[in-house]
Write a protein that holds these residues in place. Sequence first.
Motif, mmCIF file in Angstrom:
data_model
loop_
_atom_site.group_PDB
_atom_site.id
_atom_site.type_symbol
_atom_site.label_atom_id
_atom_site.label_comp_id
_atom_site.label_asym_id
_atom_site.label_seq_id
_atom_site.Cartn_x
_atom_site.Cartn_y
_atom_site.Cartn_z
ATOM 1 N N PHE A 1 0.832 -1.211 0.000
ATOM 2 C CA PHE A 1 0.000 0.000 0.000
ATOM 3 C C PHE A 1 0.867 1.262 0.000
ATOM 4 C CE2 PHE A 1 -2.818 -3.281 1.442
ATOM 5 C CZ PHE A 1 -4.012 -2.966 0.812
ATOM 6 N N GLY A 2 2.164 1.087 -0.238
ATOM 7 C CA GLY A 2 3.083 2.226 -0.275
ATOM 8 C C GLY A 2 3.388 2.796 1.096
ATOM 9 N N LEU A 3 3.236 1.977 2.136
ATOM 10 C CA LEU A 3 3.420 2.445 3.513
ATOM 11 C C LEU A 3 4.566 1.725 4.199
ATOM 12 C CD1 LEU A 3 -0.315 2.290 4.670
ATOM 13 C CD2 LEU A 3 0.960 4.357 4.028
ATOM 14 N N GLN A 4 5.200 2.432 5.112
ATOM 15 C CA GLN A 4 6.087 1.792 6.071
ATOM 16 C C GLN A 4 5.229 1.449 7.287
ATOM 17 O OE1 GLN A 4 9.324 4.470 6.950
ATOM 18 N NE2 GLN A 4 9.783 4.778 4.792
ATOM 19 N N ARG A 5 5.710 0.520 8.116
ATOM 20 C CA ARG A 5 4.942 0.104 9.297
ATOM 21 C C ARG A 5 4.541 1.312 10.157
ATOM 22 N NH1 ARG A 5 3.812 -3.966 12.829
ATOM 23 N NH2 ARG A 5 4.893 -5.550 11.652
ATOM 24 N N GLY A 6 5.487 2.203 10.401
ATOM 25 C CA GLY A 6 5.203 3.366 11.248
ATOM 26 C C GLY A 6 4.140 4.272 10.667
ATOM 27 N N GLU A 7 4.124 4.402 9.357
ATOM 28 C CA GLU A 7 3.103 5.212 8.709
ATOM 29 C C GLU A 7 1.739 4.541 8.831
ATOM 30 O OE1 GLU A 7 6.128 7.067 5.357
ATOM 31 O OE2 GLU A 7 4.906 5.322 4.872
ATOM 32 N N PHE A 8 1.704 3.230 8.654
ATOM 33 C CA PHE A 8 0.454 2.498 8.866
ATOM 34 C C PHE A 8 -0.038 2.718 10.292
ATOM 35 C CE2 PHE A 8 -1.732 -1.176 10.620
ATOM 36 C CZ PHE A 8 -2.840 -1.249 9.777
ATOM 37 N N ASP A 9 0.872 2.666 11.263
ATOM 38 C CA ASP A 9 0.487 2.850 12.663
ATOM 39 C C ASP A 9 -0.175 4.214 12.893
ATOM 40 O OD1 ASP A 9 1.465 0.324 13.285
ATOM 41 O OD2 ASP A 9 3.360 1.089 14.105
ATOM 42 N N VAL A 10 0.365 5.264 12.276
ATOM 43 C CA VAL A 10 -0.233 6.598 12.415
ATOM 44 C C VAL A 10 -1.627 6.612 11.792
ATOM 45 C CG1 VAL A 10 -0.061 9.036 11.742
ATOM 46 C CG2 VAL A 10 1.977 7.810 12.525
ATOM 47 N N LEU A 11 -1.732 6.108 10.569
ATOM 48 C CA LEU A 11 -3.040 6.083 9.902
ATOM 49 C C LEU A 11 -4.054 5.265 10.691
ATOM 50 C CD1 LEU A 11 -1.924 5.556 6.183
ATOM 51 C CD2 LEU A 11 -2.608 7.702 7.284
ATOM 52 N N ALA A 12 -3.622 4.119 11.197
ATOM 53 C CA ALA A 12 -4.527 3.253 11.963
ATOM 54 C C ALA A 12 -4.968 3.926 13.257
ATOM 55 C CB ALA A 12 -3.848 1.913 12.249
ATOM 56 N N THR A 13 -4.068 4.653 13.900
ATOM 57 C CA THR A 13 -4.415 5.360 15.139
ATOM 58 C C THR A 13 -5.438 6.447 14.861
ATOM 59 O OG1 THR A 13 -2.243 4.862 16.063
ATOM 60 C CG2 THR A 13 -3.477 6.651 17.106
ATOM 61 N N LEU A 14 -5.254 7.175 13.770
ATOM 62 C CA LEU A 14 -6.236 8.196 13.392
ATOM 63 C C LEU A 14 -7.581 7.554 13.051
ATOM 64 C CD1 LEU A 14 -3.950 10.465 11.200
ATOM 65 C CD2 LEU A 14 -5.049 11.130 13.361
ATOM 66 N N ARG A 15 -7.557 6.459 12.336
ATOM 67 C CA ARG A 15 -8.803 5.780 11.931
ATOM 68 C C ARG A 15 -9.558 5.262 13.146
ATOM 69 N NH1 ARG A 15 -13.115 4.089 10.928
ATOM 70 N NH2 ARG A 15 -13.753 2.820 9.145
ATOM 71 N N ARG A 16 -8.816 4.692 14.109
ATOM 72 C CA ARG A 16 -9.462 4.161 15.322
ATOM 73 C C ARG A 16 -10.033 5.265 16.204
ATOM 74 N NH1 ARG A 16 -4.530 1.382 15.887
ATOM 75 N NH2 ARG A 16 -4.097 2.655 17.714
ATOM 76 N N ALA A 17 -9.535 6.482 16.035
ATOM 77 C CA ALA A 17 -10.009 7.606 16.853
ATOM 78 C C ALA A 17 -11.461 7.950 16.544
ATOM 79 C CB ALA A 17 -9.118 8.835 16.629
ATOM 80 N N GLY A 18 -11.959 7.506 15.402
ATOM 81 C CA GLY A 18 -13.330 7.809 15.013
ATOM 82 C C GLY A 18 -13.436 9.204 14.424
ATOM 83 N N GLU A 19 -14.623 9.514 13.937
ATOM 84 C CA GLU A 19 -14.828 10.821 13.305
ATOM 85 C C GLU A 19 -14.504 11.920 14.289
ATOM 86 O OE1 GLU A 19 -17.296 11.959 10.295
ATOM 87 O OE2 GLU A 19 -18.446 10.102 10.257
ATOM 88 N N PRO A 20 -13.834 12.945 13.880
ATOM 89 C CA PRO A 20 -13.445 13.322 12.520
ATOM 90 C C PRO A 20 -12.052 12.815 12.111
ATOM 91 C CG PRO A 20 -13.037 15.162 13.984
ATOM 92 C CD PRO A 20 -13.581 14.042 14.829
#
Length: 175
Positions: free
Chosen positions: A54-73
């Motif tokens: 997906f063009g990501l490093q593990r650490g970048e995935f971790d940031v995206l996943a943390t934001l996604r789990r935070a819920g809207e917005p």
Amino acid sequence: MSENTSDPDSVDAVVAAWTRERPDLDLTAIGIAGRLGRAALLLRPAQERVFTGFGLQRGEFDVLATLRRAGEPYTLTPSQLSAALLLTRAGMTNRIDRLVASGLVERTLDPNDRRSFHVRLTEQGFTTVDEAMTAHTANVTRLLSGLPASEQTALEDLLRTLLHTLEAPNGRNTG
């Protein structure tokens, strides 16, 4: 189906050598820690292949996943991200910079404090992390499929107990 636990693994050779050299030591904990470490080393590259797809490093995935789990917005401050990921602010800044450059997150000024900013998933970031999480879940499920469901549950429970102990103040379970 799980393998016969009497079949030796790579850690058994290390423990056997130490047992020979230091028969006075109980090496049970060394075997457990060695197996946890070896399993992590073997799991990591298989997981990272999914992220790089997906063009990501593990650490970048971790940031995206943390934001996604935070819920809207799907927005957090860099300090919240650093705390959640146990990362220094400098390390977090580097990850955020890469994600901004790739269009997966954006920085927005905090309306209540113009000296601070928030990090928010973009639409592309949301789609990317959802697709990566789907692939990551399928991959880890496949990697652990050698253990029957009951053993996966038992291992999860044991590791949860271990983490409670290790994450407690002074490395002791406070109960």
